[in-house]
Design a protein around this motif. Structure first.
Motif, mmCIF file in Angstrom:
data_model
loop_
_atom_site.group_PDB
_atom_site.id
_atom_site.type_symbol
_atom_site.label_atom_id
_atom_site.label_comp_id
_atom_site.label_asym_id
_atom_site.label_seq_id
_atom_site.Cartn_x
_atom_site.Cartn_y
_atom_site.Cartn_z
ATOM 1 N N TRP A 111 -18.519 1.373 -10.456
ATOM 2 C CA TRP A 111 -18.392 -0.011 -9.993
ATOM 3 C C TRP A 111 -19.310 -0.898 -10.831
ATOM 4 C CZ3 TRP A 111 -14.801 -1.802 -6.804
ATOM 5 C CH2 TRP A 111 -14.286 -1.001 -5.771
ATOM 6 N N ILE A 171 -21.091 7.061 1.165
ATOM 7 C CA ILE A 171 -20.972 6.918 -0.285
ATOM 8 C C ILE A 171 -22.184 6.140 -0.778
ATOM 9 C CG2 ILE A 171 -19.564 5.940 -2.147
ATOM 10 C CD1 ILE A 171 -17.437 5.888 0.479
ATOM 11 N N ARG A 204 -13.219 -5.444 -5.310
ATOM 12 C CA ARG A 204 -13.550 -5.959 -3.981
ATOM 13 C C ARG A 204 -14.067 -7.379 -4.164
ATOM 14 N NH1 ARG A 204 -16.284 -0.422 -2.429
ATOM 15 N NH2 ARG A 204 -14.587 0.527 -1.263
ATOM 16 N N TYR A 227 -15.988 10.827 -6.457
ATOM 17 C CA TYR A 227 -15.519 10.447 -5.114
ATOM 18 C C TYR A 227 -14.215 11.182 -4.845
ATOM 19 C CZ TYR A 227 -13.683 7.317 -1.436
ATOM 20 O OH TYR A 227 -13.157 6.801 -0.283
ATOM 21 N N PHE A 286 2.044 1.889 -3.499
ATOM 22 C CA PHE A 286 0.885 2.345 -4.278
ATOM 23 C C PHE A 286 0.606 3.826 -4.017
ATOM 24 C CE2 PHE A 286 -3.705 3.186 -4.152
ATOM 25 C CZ PHE A 286 -4.031 2.979 -5.482
ATOM 26 N N ILE A 339 -22.255 2.869 1.455
ATOM 27 C CA ILE A 339 -21.053 2.548 2.238
ATOM 28 C C ILE A 339 -20.776 3.683 3.194
ATOM 29 C CG2 ILE A 339 -18.579 2.056 2.152
ATOM 30 C CD1 ILE A 339 -18.958 0.818 -0.564
ATOM 31 N N PHE A 365 -23.773 4.562 -4.403
ATOM 32 C CA PHE A 365 -23.624 4.379 -5.841
ATOM 33 C C PHE A 365 -24.498 3.229 -6.310
ATOM 34 C CE2 PHE A 365 -20.191 1.851 -3.941
ATOM 35 C CZ PHE A 365 -20.333 0.626 -4.576
ATOM 36 N N TYR A 392 0.826 -1.210 0.000
ATOM 37 C CA TYR A 392 0.000 0.000 0.000
ATOM 38 C C TYR A 392 0.861 1.262 0.000
ATOM 39 C CZ TYR A 392 -4.154 2.815 1.168
ATOM 40 O OH TYR A 392 -5.180 3.719 1.163
ATOM 41 N N PHE A 422 -11.867 3.965 -11.987
ATOM 42 C CA PHE A 422 -11.981 5.387 -11.656
ATOM 43 C C PHE A 422 -10.876 6.161 -12.354
ATOM 44 C CE2 PHE A 422 -14.233 3.047 -8.481
ATOM 45 C CZ PHE A 422 -15.350 3.826 -8.233
ATOM 46 N N PHE A 434 -20.016 7.946 -10.787
ATOM 47 C CA PHE A 434 -20.167 8.923 -9.696
ATOM 48 C C PHE A 434 -18.798 9.494 -9.350
ATOM 49 C CE2 PHE A 434 -18.520 6.459 -6.030
ATOM 50 C CZ PHE A 434 -18.477 5.180 -6.579
ATOM 51 N N LEU A 460 -10.738 11.034 -2.661
ATOM 52 C CA LEU A 460 -9.900 10.212 -1.801
ATOM 53 C C LEU A 460 -9.577 11.008 -0.536
ATOM 54 C CD1 LEU A 460 -7.398 8.693 -4.407
ATOM 55 C CD2 LEU A 460 -9.779 8.124 -3.949
ATOM 56 N N TYR A 514 -5.971 -2.707 -5.613
ATOM 57 C CA TYR A 514 -5.810 -1.404 -6.257
ATOM 58 C C TYR A 514 -4.735 -1.510 -7.316
ATOM 59 C CZ TYR A 514 -7.678 0.101 -1.705
ATOM 60 O OH TYR A 514 -8.428 0.237 -0.575
ATOM 61 N N ILE A 566 1.425 10.631 -3.061
ATOM 62 C CA ILE A 566 1.151 11.014 -1.666
ATOM 63 C C ILE A 566 2.485 11.137 -0.915
ATOM 64 C CG2 ILE A 566 -0.105 10.318 0.414
ATOM 65 C CD1 ILE A 566 -2.184 9.949 -1.524
HETATM 66 C C1 MYR Z 1 -16.115 3.266 -2.508
HETATM 67 O O1 MYR Z 1 -16.759 2.364 -3.049
HETATM 68 O O2 MYR Z 1 -15.581 3.094 -1.415
HETATM 69 C C2 MYR Z 1 -16.013 4.582 -3.156
HETATM 70 C C3 MYR Z 1 -15.314 4.571 -4.454
HETATM 71 C C4 MYR Z 1 -13.901 4.110 -4.397
HETATM 72 C C5 MYR Z 1 -13.071 4.667 -5.505
HETATM 73 C C6 MYR Z 1 -11.692 4.194 -5.567
HETATM 74 C C7 MYR Z 1 -11.042 4.171 -4.234
HETATM 75 C C8 MYR Z 1 -9.573 4.084 -4.311
HETATM 76 C C9 MYR Z 1 -8.984 4.454 -2.992
HETATM 77 C C10 MYR Z 1 -7.523 4.513 -3.063
HETATM 78 C C11 MYR Z 1 -6.953 5.168 -1.849
HETATM 79 C C12 MYR Z 1 -5.543 5.442 -2.081
HETATM 80 C C13 MYR Z 1 -5.046 6.649 -1.441
HETATM 81 C C14 MYR Z 1 -4.009 7.204 -2.294
#
Ligand code: MYR
Length: 131
Positions: free
Chosen positions: A82, A60, A106, A70, A17, A49, A62, A14, A93, A68, A72, A117, A23
């Motif tokens: 999704w 959230i 998921r 979103y 990533f 969610i 959807f 992570y 996304f 949609f 972060l 991811y 970040i």
């Molecule tokens: C959801 O279903 O929870 C909302 C949509 C999620 C979109 C993608 C989420 C990616 C999150 C990555 C976090 C990384 C931080 C840099």
């Protein structure tokens, strides 16, 4: 089957990533211990969610197949969709700031919820246990 309260158990790659996402190190260190929790409620093709972490709480909503927006936890804005492919939720996304794609899935694996991811060639996973 995704319904329930899911608490972060462990992450894989992570940090790399998030680094690829741009970040900074301080935020990455905080994000490694964000105590992420998701309460997932699926009704047909609609999902609600409740996300909570040390950074924020966020609701959230959807519908499968419907795009949609979103943001972060670091404020990066994405837009995407999704879909359900078999038993796997598949999300695609696009970052609004650079148009690069973040792919995520998921899936339930051995009673755990595994979220994968991919961004710009880097893969990561976060694994959640049912609370
Ligand atoms: C959801 O279903 O929870 C909302 C949509 C999620 C979109 C993608 C989420 C990616 C999150 C990555 C976090 C990384 C931080 C840099």
């Amino acid at each position: 089957a995704f319904n329930g309260t899911w608490k972060i158990e462990r992450s894989e790659n992570y940090d790399k990533f998030m680094e690829q996402m741009g970040i900074n190190m301080v935020k990455r260190k905080l994000a490694e211990h964000d105590n992420m929790k998701m309460v997932i409620e699926q009704t047909g093709d609609k999902f609600h969610i409740k996300e909570s972490s040390t950074f924020r709480t966020k609701d959230i909503d959807f519908t499968l197949g419907v795009p949609f927006d979103y943001s972060l936890a670091d404020g990066t804005e994405v837009s995407g969709t999704w879909e359900l492919e078999g038993d796997v939720l598949t999300g695609k996304f696009t970052r609004k700031d650079n148009n690069k794609v973040l792919n995520t899935t998921r899936a339930l694996v051995g009673g755990e919820l595994v979220q994968s991811y991919n961004y710009d060639g880097v893969d990561a996973k976060r694994i959640f246990k049912k609370a």
